[in-house]
Write an enzyme that holds these catalytic residues in place. Sequence first.
Site, short mmCIF file in Angstrom:
data_model
loop_
_atom_site.label_atom_id
_atom_site.label_comp_id
_atom_site.label_asym_id
_atom_site.label_seq_id
_atom_site.Cartn_x
_atom_site.Cartn_y
_atom_site.Cartn_z
N CYS A 112 -3.36 62.03 42.61
CA CYS A 112 -2.27 62.26 43.57
C CYS A 112 -2.81 62.19 45.01
O CYS A 112 -3.20 61.13 45.48
CB CYS A 112 -1.57 63.58 43.27
SG CYS A 112 0.03 63.73 44.12
N HIS A 206 -0.02 63.04 37.72
CA HIS A 206 -0.85 64.21 37.42
C HIS A 206 -1.19 64.26 35.93
O HIS A 206 -0.50 64.95 35.16
CB HIS A 206 -0.14 65.50 37.83
CG HIS A 206 -0.12 65.74 39.30
ND1 HIS A 206 -1.09 66.46 39.95
CD2 HIS A 206 0.74 65.32 40.25
CE1 HIS A 206 -0.83 66.50 41.24
NE2 HIS A 206 0.28 65.82 41.46
N GLU A 208 -3.47 65.88 34.45
CA GLU A 208 -3.87 67.23 34.02
C GLU A 208 -2.69 68.07 33.54
O GLU A 208 -2.87 69.02 32.76
CB GLU A 208 -4.60 67.96 35.16
CG GLU A 208 -3.74 68.50 36.29
CD GLU A 208 -3.36 67.46 37.34
OE1 GLU A 208 -2.82 67.87 38.40
OE2 GLU A 208 -3.59 66.25 37.11
#
Length: 231
Positions: A112, A206, A208
């Site tokens: 990001c 993202h 994660e």
Amino acid sequence: MSRPLIGIAPKFLPSDDGPTELLGARRSVIDSVRAAGGEPVVLCCEDLTQASDALDAVSAIVMPGGGDSDPALYGETERHPNLRLVQPLQDSGDIAIINAALTRRMPMLAICRGMQTLNIALGGSLVQHLEPSSVEHWDNVHDIEITELDSLTAQVVGSAALIGVSFHQQAVRRLGRDLRITARAADGGVEAIEHTTAPALGLQWHPELQAEGCPVQFEPFVWLVDSAKRG
């Protein structure tokens, strides 16, 4: 084999009790690095000297998401009124870590804001604020197309279209030197970049936030830790 130390660029946040800033990292990034076999270490760097010293202790780098970047970094003096969480120390520290990592050819996963800062560090620019389009990029989940099948991006996440969690209002505009665009959203927005000679992978979404239960989204962290183990 012992776990390789994976440096995570810190988030600079204002303290509730005064001007002192707090440094930290998202738990989801820490957990993803550890699940992939690395030992996460939050770095503290404000300039190139500190970054160079810090990178002596780690084998790979995560540049995570965060607030917006100062447009002065890419030559724009007028700020969009919707910019949020611009932190000068964040900008200088992140660019220092990126430059030190690229000099060492250290594996880097930029997520990001991290991807956007990688672009800035190499002379690129950003769209300061995304206008409404066919794809909502703030707090949304949307399709991502891998556009370069011979890329590191395709090697890591595969060549099939995937769905990513999106939280950004800025985006890559002018591409920095030695970078290539490897994925886009349906509105043409840049969703992945990578360095042409260094092991640096940038993802606008993202991973994660989906890594725990979605193997494709976990793979960027596996790639990073495996690359760190190989040295």
